[in-house]
Design an enzyme around this catalytic site. Structure first.
Site, PDB file in Angstrom:
ATOM      1  N   SER A 155       0.843  -1.190   0.000  1.00 20.46           N
ATOM      2  CA  SER A 155       0.000   0.000   0.000  1.00 20.46           C
ATOM      3  C   SER A 155       0.883   1.247   0.000  1.00 20.46           C
ATOM      4  CB  SER A 155      -0.957  -0.061   1.198  1.00 20.46           C
ATOM      5  OG  SER A 155      -1.989   0.878   1.074  1.00 20.46           O
ATOM      6  N   ASP A 299      -9.056  -6.331  -4.277  1.00 17.46           N
ATOM      7  CA  ASP A 299      -8.293  -5.221  -3.699  1.00 17.46           C
ATOM      8  C   ASP A 299      -8.972  -3.878  -3.961  1.00 17.46           C
ATOM      9  OD1 ASP A 299      -6.217  -3.720  -2.590  1.00 17.46           O
ATOM     10  OD2 ASP A 299      -4.664  -4.884  -3.599  1.00 17.46           O
ATOM     11  N   HIS A 326      -7.094  -6.045  -0.004  1.00 13.21           N
ATOM     12  CA  HIS A 326      -5.960  -5.159   0.229  1.00 13.21           C
ATOM     13  C   HIS A 326      -4.971  -5.735   1.239  1.00 13.21           C
ATOM     14  CE1 HIS A 326      -4.028  -1.390  -0.527  1.00 13.21           C
ATOM     15  NE2 HIS A 326      -4.077  -1.002   0.734  1.00 13.21           N
TER      16      HIS A 326
END
Length: 352
Positions: A155, A299, A326
């Site tokens: 991320s 995601d 995610h």
């Protein structure tokens, strides 16, 4: 890199980590024995159980960041860059269930501003180039180099890992970009045009009413997001089953870092957040170090864009997590860790 602030006010549940039985490491498959891997004799962090508070020079003075070494392997050392920004290493505690038996040395690390590290109040420190220099200082302090250094970023950590590689790839043995695309505008487009319309119309309408009023801290807004978005695209589990490590990380988020760089919204990056226009798509071709890009079917990021990263760098591989979102290190552990460990070992033994 979705908004974690909301969890500080609504997460009161404790989950449990998924576990999977693995064979122990052996000299033949990891080139290091169990005894060697766990032997801390003579290590300068033995007294603290692997923890080091590393001094970091910044334009606003010296601060200290928290790191913790797990295991010993002179050929494989993985530094974990957490997401957020402003999250903690706690989102990676499940790595301890998979890396040790493979003989992989790895480092938990809270970036400056995160819970276990110093938390200065000067917002000018929450700057991407400064974070890149912080990672470089941490690398040097830990003795990581091109013969052993694997950088893993997920991320926001993936943004940081890409930027680090673009400046300092000569120090890397391998790079992992997990659950992150190479363009924030494209992330915003995917959120607006693909993910938002998947919500029930009445739910989306109510969420957007709060968004339009910028009422991001409203408990009803937070509950709508968690129950209808997070359980589908952040971690695909009922809230009451979320791992304790994830709940602690959400609770420990530093909102000053997060809002400055990411902004307060759940649906992308809005306002004057410093990452709003970030885009390195035209620079990825300059990365020559072996690179793994990890994407997931559910995601918040477009898996096709994450697959594209692997084709754009000079030496890339793509790992798809068909059951993941995610935080695919939790909701698709079987595919996630199998692919990640295979990449590290392939680079290490020269078969990548």
């Amino acid at each position: 890199m979705k908004n974690i602030i909301l969890f500080c006010s609504i997460l009161l549940f404790i989950g449990c980590n998924n576990q999977q039985k693995k064979e122990p490491i052996s000299d033949s498959d990891a080139n290091i024995s169990i005894k060697m891997y766990h032997d801390n004799t003579g290590r300068d962090d033995q007294f603290t159980g692997g923890i080091k508070m590393i001094p970091i020079e910044t334009p606003k003075g010296e601060f200290k960041v928290w790191t913790k070494r797990m295991g010993n392997n002179p050929k494989i050392k993985v530094l974990l860059l957490h997401g957020g920004p402003g999250m903690t290493h706690e989102i990676y505690e499940c790595f301890n269930g998979y890396f040790p038996q493979e003989g992989i040395e790895f480092y938990y690390y809270d970036q400056l501003g995160s819970y276990y590290s110093d938390q200065p109040k000067d917002l000018s420190l929450w700057d991407l180039p400064r974070f890149v220099e912080e990672v470089e200082q941490v690398r040097g302090a830990l003795g990581l180099n091109k013969d052993n250094f694997y950088l893993y970023g997920q991320s926001w950590g993936g943004i940081l890992a890409m930027e680090y590689a673009l400046k300092y790839q000569q120090n890397l043995k391998g790079l992992v970009i997990s659950n992150m695309v190479a363009s924030i505008p494209e992330y915003q487009k995917y959120s607006d045009e693909v993910l938002a319309p998947q919500l029930p119309p009445e739910v989306l309408e109510e969420i957007m009413a709060y968004e339009n009023k910028e009422d991001y801290s409203n408990e009803r807004y937070l509950d709508l997001i968690v129950q209808n978005y997070y359980t589908k695209h952040i971690i695909r589990m009922p809230v009451e089953k979320w791992p304790n490590s994830i709940n602690r990380a959400f609770h420990h988020l530093n909102p000053d870092v997060y809002v400055t760089m990411q902004g307060p919204s759940e649906f992308g990056i809005k306002g004057d957040a410093t990452l709003k226009h970030w885009n390195v798509k035209d620079k990825l071709k300059n990365i020559s170090v072996p690179t793994l890009s990890i994407g997931a079917e559910y995601d918040t990021m477009d898996p096709k864009q994450m697959e594209w990263i692997a084709t754009e760098v000079q030496n890339g591989r793509y790992l798809h997590c068909p059951n993941g979102s995610h935080l695919s290190q939790y909701d698709d552990q079987e595919n996630f860790f199998k692919g990640l460990i295979s990449f590290i070992k392939d680079v290490d033994n020269g078969s990548f």
